[in-house]
Motif scaffolding. Sequence first.
Motif, PDB file in Angstrom:
ATOM      1  N   CYS A 168       3.238  10.631  24.372  1.00  0.00           N
ATOM      2  CA  CYS A 168       4.731  10.018  24.286  1.00  0.00           C
ATOM      3  C   CYS A 168       6.074  10.032  23.149  1.00  0.00           C
ATOM      4  O   CYS A 168       6.895   9.273  23.344  1.00  0.00           O
TER       5      CYS A 168
ATOM      6  N   CYS B  28      -2.254  10.532  17.039  1.00  0.00           N
ATOM      7  CA  CYS B  28      -0.853  10.138  17.395  1.00  0.00           C
ATOM      8  C   CYS B  28      -1.255   8.929  17.325  1.00  0.00           C
ATOM      9  O   CYS B  28      -2.019   8.162  17.639  1.00  0.00           O
TER      10      CYS B  28
ATOM     11  N   CYS C  96       0.425   6.197  20.301  1.00  0.00           N
ATOM     12  CA  CYS C  96      -0.168   6.202  21.131  1.00  0.00           C
ATOM     13  C   CYS C  96      -1.694   6.672  21.514  1.00  0.00           C
ATOM     14  O   CYS C  96      -2.523   6.383  22.448  1.00  0.00           O
TER      15      CYS C  96
ATOM     16  N   CYS D 181       4.145  14.829  19.268  1.00  0.00           N
ATOM     17  CA  CYS D 181       2.928  13.830  20.312  1.00  0.00           C
ATOM     18  C   CYS D 181       2.671  14.214  21.643  1.00  0.00           C
ATOM     19  O   CYS D 181       4.236  14.243  22.795  1.00  0.00           O
TER      20      CYS D 181
END
Length: 708
Positions: A450, A407, A410, A447
């Motif tokens: 997040c 991701c 994050c 993700c």
Amino acid sequence: MDIPAPPAEHRLRVLVDLPRHSRLEAVLDYLAPEPWPAGTLVRVPLGKREVCGIVWGLAEAPDPAEGDGETPVLRSVVQALTDLPPFSHGWLRLVAFAAAYYQRSPGEVALSALPPDLRDLEAVQLARRLKRLDKALAAATKAAAQAVAPERPALSPEQQTVLDTLASVPQGPSPPSLLFGATGSGKTEVYLREAERVLAAGRQALVLVPEINLTPQLEARFAARFPDRCIVSLHSGLTPAQRLQHWLSAHLGRADLVLGTRMAVFASMPRLGLIVVDEEHDPSYKQQEGARYSARDLAVWRGRHEQVPVLLGSATPSLESWYNAGPAEAGGGRYRRLVMPSRIGGGALPAVRVVDLARIAAQFGKQALRAHPLAPPLLDALRERLGRGEQSLVLLNRRGYAPVLHCTSCGWKSACPHCSAWRVFHKLDRTLRCHHCGITERVPRACPDCGDPDIQPMGRGTERLEEQLADLLPGARIGRIDADSTRAKGSLAEQLASVHAGEVDVLVGTQMVAKGHDFRRMTLVAAVQADAALFSSDFRAPERLFSLLMQAGGRAGRDAALAGRSEVWIQTWHPEHALYAALRRHDYEAFAASQLAERESAGMPPFSFQALLRADARTPEVALAFLEAAALRAQDLPGASEVLIYPPVPAPIHRIADVERAQMLVEASGRVALQRLLAQWLPGLRAQASESTTRVLRWALDVDPLSI
Ligand code: ADP
Ligand code: ZN
Ligand code: ZN
């Protein structure tokens, strides 16, 4: 005092396949109405089941002075399969040796070497099978009688010299021969001629190859050369019925030639006269579960004890074999070394081009390298091949699209929840797959941590390389061969055939295609990401890389007319590395010498002998505690001072499917010292494995481990 007459029965020792590490030795005593000879196949009761067993010999009468006077009641053999000739003493000795050396029970080794269908047969069924086999063989013999004599090529001078040397070896005990022959030097022709000599003398020949998918090719060549001979194969790709039939043909002495993978080293062959181990360096010869035997090493042992010549062949011999075939002053002198440095037809070996990625990055920018899997000069070389209608092979030892997804906001990565490994992104079916535990899930839309939908692949696998090459080379027919593309039965053969037929311009593949396949129109082989092996913690990694690249290079330019413009390309950040320097000169000998020098100074094989004790448990503490307790136990054994026990460590991938794995290396300067310790150590380990503080899920001993 009157001693009652013993019952008119015989006591036989019988091998049965008991679960591994069971406290029983897997040799049990049974009563039998007749003293069937050692090697007879029998059916015996075991617990509530009836199982297949092999008579190991006559049992000794129990000593009446021993025990509390109550002799255990022996059970009786249910039936003997006397239609089948007993296994030879040579075969039984091979089993006994393999069991002792690899620290398994002889019953396990013997029974697991038999075709599964044979183990289920009763005498009546066996008789029926044998009759059917007779018919099939009779029909085949009739057909063979009409076969026309095949043409044999005139031998090259090097082949002639090698064969003359082999022919001059006197009968009887003699060292194995290591045929060190360049790719395309015609090693197979040497095997064919040796087999011919042995067959003419009324003997059988056994030819081992490392991979199932190489057997059809080899079988075709042997069948073409020996149209009037019975040839069978033995490998795990056969149906159970085929495997039984082939095995029976070998055992009955009806098959003249047995071709097979590592399991075939245990083929029962009453007239055995030759053992060939092709690509003897290949790690596939080492069994990775159960009795972790090396088929190459067992072949050498078998040859010595059955006084049968053994021929090991390779363009890049294992360092162990190379050392054994080296000068006696340097510790070798155990094998005969035969050499064939030239390619048939005088074709040159492909030129090796090493692409310095650092220079490319400086010239085109790092970004360019990330976007493009191939450096511009390599891409140009591929285009040139396309223009001439020649084929190229691009090697990448990593399947899937990308080894990990991440991701961008994050930092989440596609770790496997059950393993200490990443899940691999497979784009074709949009899955995340763990190559260790097999868990497969759909790729998340966003993700999981997040919620950002921007999750990106990192790195590159064969699927992505295929896609990128299709972009970079519009119009080119790109193919891919790896474990994913060949999952369906028969699909590998199909895909290889399409490469042979010229339906593919650029083939992307894992090491699976680098071995043995003879692609005529291939003039370029590129390894795009080879460097990892240079810095691996496994000391054998450079050896494997070198042999893989030499093998892969051997795929290029097999057509002498095209050999002149054949090339091997290697992209690397370490162009000056000694391994690549030796590869450039096709100098296996220099590479081997430098590796052997390194190993000697570090006291590694072949200058020492190793075993690896592995333990699996729910927690790392338990796995390590088992190994620590084992190490303590070993210290008290006689001869412990001659053996070095390393501290236990987590395995390279320490968790697979929620099981923690640890390992401990044991090393000695001599085989005998190591073997002596292992033999005394094992019984205690069996007991220890059930103690509460060190109760592991599994443990295993790997003698002469290939990967550490
Ligand atoms: P290797 O196994 O050493 O890589 P092969 O045995 O596959 O090499 O031989 C390479 C090629 O040369 C094969 O196509 C084979 O048929 C051919 N060949 C081998 N020996 C001869 C010979 N004496 N004369 C002509 N062709 C040969
Ligand atoms: Zn995120
Ligand atoms: Zn996993």
